[in-house]
Scaffold this motif. Structure first.
Motif, PDB file in Angstrom:
ATOM      1  N   ASP A 182      36.790  51.400  63.869  1.00  0.00           N
ATOM      2  CA  ASP A 182      35.365  51.220  64.109  1.00  0.00           C
ATOM      3  C   ASP A 182      34.640  50.872  62.812  1.00  0.00           C
ATOM      4  OD1 ASP A 182      32.741  51.387  64.952  1.00  0.00           O
ATOM      5  OD2 ASP A 182      33.122  53.113  66.238  1.00  0.00           O
ATOM      6  N   LYS A 183      33.792  49.854  62.896  1.00  0.00           N
ATOM      7  CA  LYS A 183      33.028  49.425  61.722  1.00  0.00           C
ATOM      8  C   LYS A 183      32.109  50.553  61.234  1.00  0.00           C
ATOM      9  CE  LYS A 183      30.158  45.684  60.065  1.00  0.00           C
ATOM     10  NZ  LYS A 183      29.560  44.401  60.347  1.00  0.00           N
ATOM     11  N   THR A 184      31.653  51.388  62.152  1.00  0.00           N
ATOM     12  CA  THR A 184      30.764  52.498  61.803  1.00  0.00           C
ATOM     13  C   THR A 184      31.444  53.454  60.830  1.00  0.00           C
ATOM     14  OG1 THR A 184      29.821  52.354  64.017  1.00  0.00           O
ATOM     15  CG2 THR A 184      29.369  54.352  62.791  1.00  0.00           C
ATOM     16  N   VAL A 185      32.713  53.737  61.046  1.00  0.00           N
ATOM     17  CA  VAL A 185      33.456  54.652  60.179  1.00  0.00           C
ATOM     18  C   VAL A 185      33.499  54.098  58.758  1.00  0.00           C
ATOM     19  CG1 VAL A 185      35.724  55.662  59.730  1.00  0.00           C
ATOM     20  CG2 VAL A 185      34.819  55.628  62.052  1.00  0.00           C
ATOM     21  N   LYS A 186      33.822  52.832  58.626  1.00  0.00           N
ATOM     22  CA  LYS A 186      33.883  52.218  57.303  1.00  0.00           C
ATOM     23  C   LYS A 186      32.515  52.208  56.630  1.00  0.00           C
ATOM     24  CE  LYS A 186      37.821  49.190  58.073  1.00  0.00           C
ATOM     25  NZ  LYS A 186      38.285  47.806  58.164  1.00  0.00           N
ATOM     26  N   THR A 191      31.723  54.170  53.264  1.00  0.00           N
ATOM     27  CA  THR A 191      31.280  53.399  52.099  1.00  0.00           C
ATOM     28  C   THR A 191      29.989  53.981  51.526  1.00  0.00           C
ATOM     29  OG1 THR A 191      32.328  51.392  52.935  1.00  0.00           O
ATOM     30  CG2 THR A 191      30.606  51.103  51.286  1.00  0.00           C
ATOM     31  N   ASN A 192      29.046  54.298  52.398  1.00  0.00           N
ATOM     32  CA  ASN A 192      27.781  54.890  51.929  1.00  0.00           C
ATOM     33  C   ASN A 192      28.016  56.206  51.202  1.00  0.00           C
ATOM     34  OD1 ASN A 192      26.179  52.795  52.857  1.00  0.00           O
ATOM     35  ND2 ASN A 192      25.768  53.779  54.821  1.00  0.00           N
ATOM     36  N   TYR A 193      28.813  57.083  51.798  1.00  0.00           N
ATOM     37  CA  TYR A 193      29.070  58.369  51.143  1.00  0.00           C
ATOM     38  C   TYR A 193      29.885  58.196  49.865  1.00  0.00           C
ATOM     39  CZ  TYR A 193      26.682  61.224  54.500  1.00  0.00           C
ATOM     40  OH  TYR A 193      25.688  61.803  55.242  1.00  0.00           O
ATOM     41  N   SER A 213      39.721  60.060  65.803  1.00  0.00           N
ATOM     42  CA  SER A 213      41.177  60.119  65.699  1.00  0.00           C
ATOM     43  C   SER A 213      41.557  60.578  64.292  1.00  0.00           C
ATOM     44  CB  SER A 213      41.787  58.743  65.974  1.00  0.00           C
ATOM     45  OG  SER A 213      41.450  57.841  64.929  1.00  0.00           O
ATOM     46  N   PHE A 214      42.782  61.003  64.150  1.00  0.00           N
ATOM     47  CA  PHE A 214      43.277  61.412  62.835  1.00  0.00           C
ATOM     48  C   PHE A 214      43.169  60.250  61.860  1.00  0.00           C
ATOM     49  CE2 PHE A 214      46.798  61.610  59.799  1.00  0.00           C
ATOM     50  CZ  PHE A 214      46.518  62.822  59.180  1.00  0.00           C
ATOM     51  N   LYS A 215      43.541  59.046  62.308  1.00  0.00           N
ATOM     52  CA  LYS A 215      43.496  57.856  61.455  1.00  0.00           C
ATOM     53  C   LYS A 215      42.069  57.565  60.988  1.00  0.00           C
ATOM     54  CE  LYS A 215      44.180  52.904  61.468  1.00  0.00           C
ATOM     55  NZ  LYS A 215      44.292  51.726  62.293  1.00  0.00           N
ATOM     56  N   ASP A 216      41.117  57.584  61.908  1.00  0.00           N
ATOM     57  CA  ASP A 216      39.723  57.312  61.535  1.00  0.00           C
ATOM     58  C   ASP A 216      39.169  58.403  60.615  1.00  0.00           C
ATOM     59  OD1 ASP A 216      39.663  54.950  62.931  1.00  0.00           O
ATOM     60  OD2 ASP A 216      38.537  55.739  64.640  1.00  0.00           O
ATOM     61  N   ALA A 217      39.548  59.646  60.879  1.00  0.00           N
ATOM     62  CA  ALA A 217      39.084  60.754  60.039  1.00  0.00           C
ATOM     63  C   ALA A 217      39.610  60.586  58.614  1.00  0.00           C
ATOM     64  CB  ALA A 217      39.526  62.087  60.626  1.00  0.00           C
TER      65      ALA A 217
END
Length: 176
Positions: free
Chosen positions: A2-6, A10-12, A68-72
């Protein structure tokens, strides 16, 4: 992914990088000895882990409470990578280009702090002398190669922590 995760990561990562770089710049400007204090190192370590965990949490919220674990892990890793990378670049600039003498001064202060700590633990003087000799002969920890090596070592350590945090914070949607 998900683009939101990236985007969140990135912001943090940028926020973390600004925090870490600010500590380095302020310590350089005010008193280099601040960088020799154990509590500063522990505080920065905790800040990095906390920013990574907050990034996972915000990503999870953006994904309606499921991650998901990957996204986390991706969220955590991107945050930590960007933060440490910014900090490393600032250190390279300050201690290699702006003021290389500051790196030598800081090395001396680190040796002095190490000697004080060893004496407080009642280490034998022979051991202290040997440790001082090794520290004096070692290349500067602010040399570009040393900083890059440190960056990779930190990434490995923080990745292990990130794997554990991701495992704890993952939540899959059972309805899908």
């Amino acid at each position: 992914m998900d683009k939101t995760v990236k985007s969140i990561a990135t912001n943090y990562g940028l926020y973390l990088g600004i925090l870490l770089a600010s500590v380095t710049v302020l310590a350089y400007a005010l008193n280099l000895e601040i960088l020799t204090k154990w509590w500063v190192g522990i505080s920065l370590f905790l800040a990095i882990v906390i920013f990574g965990i907050i990034s996972i949490s915000k990503s999870k919220s953006a994904l309606d409470g499921f991650i998901s674990f990957k996204d986390a892990f991706t969220s955590y890793f991107i945050t930590v990578l960007i933060g440490i990378l910014i900090s490393t670049i600032v250190s390279v600039i300050i201690f290699n280009f702006i003021d290389p003498e500051a790196a030598l001064t800081l090395k001396e202060k680190i040796i002095e702090a190490s000697v004080e700590m060893m004496r407080s633990f009642n280490a034998p003087e022979d051991d202290i002398a040997e440790a001082v000799t090794k520290m004096e002969e070692a290349p500067s920890q602010f040399a570009i190669g040393s900083l890059v090596q440190s960056l990779f070592i930190q990434l490995v350590i923080y990745s292990v922590i990130g794997l554990i945090a991701s495992l704890i914070m993952k939540k899959t949607n059972e309805d899908i």
